[in-house]
Design a protein around this motif. Sequence first.
Motif, mmCIF file in Angstrom:
data_model
loop_
_atom_site.group_PDB
_atom_site.id
_atom_site.type_symbol
_atom_site.label_atom_id
_atom_site.label_comp_id
_atom_site.label_asym_id
_atom_site.label_seq_id
_atom_site.Cartn_x
_atom_site.Cartn_y
_atom_site.Cartn_z
ATOM 1 N N TYR A 102 -3.954 -14.354 -6.079
ATOM 2 C CA TYR A 102 -2.639 -13.944 -6.555
ATOM 3 C C TYR A 102 -2.533 -12.415 -6.622
ATOM 4 C CZ TYR A 102 1.598 -13.776 -9.396
ATOM 5 O OH TYR A 102 2.866 -13.518 -9.853
ATOM 6 N N LEU A 103 -3.533 -11.790 -7.235
ATOM 7 C CA LEU A 103 -3.478 -10.336 -7.391
ATOM 8 C C LEU A 103 -3.582 -9.607 -6.053
ATOM 9 C CD1 LEU A 103 -5.572 -9.920 -10.652
ATOM 10 C CD2 LEU A 103 -3.080 -9.808 -10.377
ATOM 11 N N PHE A 106 0.037 -10.187 -4.557
ATOM 12 C CA PHE A 106 1.228 -9.724 -5.265
ATOM 13 C C PHE A 106 1.042 -8.376 -5.946
ATOM 14 C CE2 PHE A 106 1.734 -14.304 -4.907
ATOM 15 C CZ PHE A 106 3.010 -14.390 -4.391
ATOM 16 N N THR A 109 -1.137 -5.350 -10.818
ATOM 17 C CA THR A 109 -0.395 -4.761 -11.929
ATOM 18 C C THR A 109 -0.640 -5.602 -13.172
ATOM 19 O OG1 THR A 109 1.600 -6.100 -11.607
ATOM 20 C CG2 THR A 109 1.442 -4.022 -10.340
ATOM 21 N N HIS A 112 1.551 -8.841 -13.059
ATOM 22 C CA HIS A 112 1.012 -9.856 -12.150
ATOM 23 C C HIS A 112 -0.302 -10.419 -12.667
ATOM 24 C CE1 HIS A 112 4.033 -9.866 -9.106
ATOM 25 N NE2 HIS A 112 3.928 -8.567 -8.884
ATOM 26 N N ALA A 116 -0.958 -14.307 -13.320
ATOM 27 C CA ALA A 116 -2.083 -14.975 -12.653
ATOM 28 C C ALA A 116 -3.033 -15.601 -13.659
ATOM 29 C CB ALA A 116 -2.842 -13.978 -11.772
#
Length: 179
Positions: A102-103, A106, A109, A112, A116
């Motif tokens: 995910y990180l 996306f 941050t 995020h 996640a």
Amino acid sequence: MRNERLKMMIVAALFAAIIAVSAQIIINIPPVPFTLMTIAVMLTATILGTKYGTLAVAVYVLMGVIGIPVFAGMKGGFGIVLGPTGGYIVAIIPAALFVGWYLENFGHTKVHAIIANMIAVFIILLLGSIWLKVAADLPWNGAFKGGMIPFILPDLVKAIVAAILGILIRNRLVTAKLI
């Protein structure tokens, strides 16, 4: 290139050890005690990413499966994974994989990372509760009432802490060119 890979494998091993130590820190808050293992897993995935974060978590699980007493309460062995709590242990691998993925897709941050890690909490609790139902031969409502509901709030708090600290630590390690 080869030195970079070796360095990251050593870092992953270090994080596996951190997870093992964190699993021994048990906080007794009624009605259900919990460990710091999940926060260590989420920190690991947030800091190291998909490849090395998942590797670190898988190494931790493998150490426990082969009998090294790294699971909560200084337990280890394949029987623990086959037992009622085994699903939670195994579920940390796809949870770490998800956080890293995910990180990386996306952005690293805080927002995020919080998203996640919160999703990772539900991956762990859902897979763990399903295994709890099967291994302990519980009805669905019993498995979710005992294996999910009491852990949602504390685990979501751990997810937020892991996300914020993880991004802070990751940014500093990247700036210092340590990862």
